[in-house]
Design a protein around this motif. Structure first.
Motif, PDB file in Angstrom:
ATOM      1  N   SER A 149       9.591 -12.920   2.258  1.00  0.00           N
ATOM      2  CA  SER A 149       8.593 -12.017   2.838  1.00  0.00           C
ATOM      3  C   SER A 149       7.559 -12.759   3.663  1.00  0.00           C
ATOM      4  O   SER A 149       7.162 -12.292   4.737  1.00  0.00           O
ATOM      5  CB  SER A 149       7.911 -11.224   1.715  1.00  0.00           C
ATOM      6  N   ILE A 196      12.415  -9.803   1.330  1.00  0.00           N
ATOM      7  CA  ILE A 196      12.094  -8.524   1.959  1.00  0.00           C
ATOM      8  C   ILE A 196      12.947  -7.373   1.460  1.00  0.00           C
ATOM      9  O   ILE A 196      12.518  -6.224   1.480  1.00  0.00           O
ATOM     10  CB  ILE A 196      12.196  -8.622   3.489  1.00  0.00           C
ATOM     11  N   MET A 201       7.883  -6.394   2.969  1.00  0.00           N
ATOM     12  CA  MET A 201       6.997  -7.366   3.615  1.00  0.00           C
ATOM     13  C   MET A 201       5.566  -6.853   3.503  1.00  0.00           C
ATOM     14  O   MET A 201       4.859  -7.173   2.576  1.00  0.00           O
ATOM     15  CB  MET A 201       7.430  -7.599   5.066  1.00  0.00           C
TER      16      MET A 201
END
Length: 316
Positions: A149, A196, A201
């Motif tokens: 992320s 992610i 994110m």
């Protein structure tokens, strides 16, 4: 189209094997080995029956695994670390050259990536931005992403395109593999190790996290109603075609229907989704809270061995 981990199309392997993505996710549906596996109907290249529609899809096939001798010589303790921290980074340079060539021909590009292919894709986008060539990229669709992320935040901070990121908090492959196999180069259960496809994110103007495993207490009914009203389908988080949740992002019929409509309509961007009232974001603790910097990857064999040794000493 950018596939994920555990493919190797090189000459030492049988080109007719499952290691070749052109026999799997890039195969024509009429000859695919597993039902609903091909991405070609999703992006509009063919129908679900394999009928040719538009010559618009480019499948990027890359070596995304390695033998013991390969990853050991590189200083990694498993083939996944080798794929994440070396192979995906190297392959991004090749993919950037392909996109640059398309750009020179005036072509606009969309990306569809799954699993570890999301890391390669975002690395490529970062390179394109660094070289002033991001203007050819229109939209990016990420499925079950194994990209970290914080790395994604760094890449998309350079701007220029919309991102639709499909998330499943119950994805076992990401939970037990992507977020843990990289240890100690990203310590388990730290913000640096979030990926992610499981953690999202963060919500930005052009990045949308779509959590497909929402429960009843997390507005599932409204979520389904929105997709029914806007795309005449709903999204599912379970596996399909005899495979697990990690492949359900693109194998579930309802998911495929949504993705197909998304790629077919150039006007559908992040702003349009939010204007229509999409329920986005990820329901989890500390969603969107990420470090300011991407952790540095050790580049020498000595540095990598020292990191493993240090982590082992701490565990003892």
């Amino acid at each position: 189209m950018v596939h994920g981990y555990s493919y190797d199309p090189t000459a030492e392997y049988d080109p007719g094997s499952d290691d070749d993505a052109f026999n799997r996710v890039y195969a024509n549906p009429a000859v695919e080995r597993y039902p609903l596996e091909s991405w070609l109907p999703i992006v509009g290249e063919t129908s679900e029956d394999g009928e040719a529609l538009n010559d618009i899809a480019l499948g990027f096939c890359w070596t995304s695994t390695g033998s013991l001798s390969h990853y050991a010589k590189a200083g990694w303790s498993n083939s996944y670390q080798y794929a994440v921290l070396d192979l995906a980074v190297q392959a991004a340079k090749s993919l950037e050259l392909i996109v640059q060539t398309l750009r020179e021909e005036g072509v606009k590009v969309d990306f569809l990536a799954h699993s570890l292919g999301t890391r390669l894709t975002l690395r490529t986008l970062s390179l394109l931005a660094d070289h002033g060539a991001i203007d050819c990229v229109r939209r990016v669709v990420l499925l079950g992403g194994a990209e970290f992320s914080v790395d994604a935040l760094h890449a998309v901070g350079k701007g220029g395109y919309d991102v639709f990121n499909l998330v499943n908090r119950h994805d076992e492959v990401l939970q037990w593999g992507a977020a843990k196999m990289i240890h100690p180069f990203r310590y388990v259960q730290t913000a640096e190790a979030r990926v992610i496809g499981r953690d999202g994110m963060k919500q930005t103007d052009r990045w949308i996290d779509i959590q497909i495993d929402r429960s009843g207490s997390n507005r599932r009914a409204s979520f389904d109603q929105w997709f029914q009203g806007n795309f005449h389908t709903t999204l599912a988080s379970d596996g399909a075609g005899g495979r697990g949740r990690h492949w359900g992002y693109y194998m579930q019929p309802g998911n495929r229907a949504f993705l197909r409509q998304l790629f077919a309509d150039p006007a559908l961007g992040a702003a349009e989704f939010r204007n229509r009232g999409l329920i986005d974001g990820v329901v989890r603790y500390a969603y969107g809270e990420l470090p300011d910097k991407v952790p540095v990857t050790p580049q020498t064999l000595r540095e990598r061995l020292d990191a493993v040794r240090e982590a082992s000493a701490v565990m003892v």
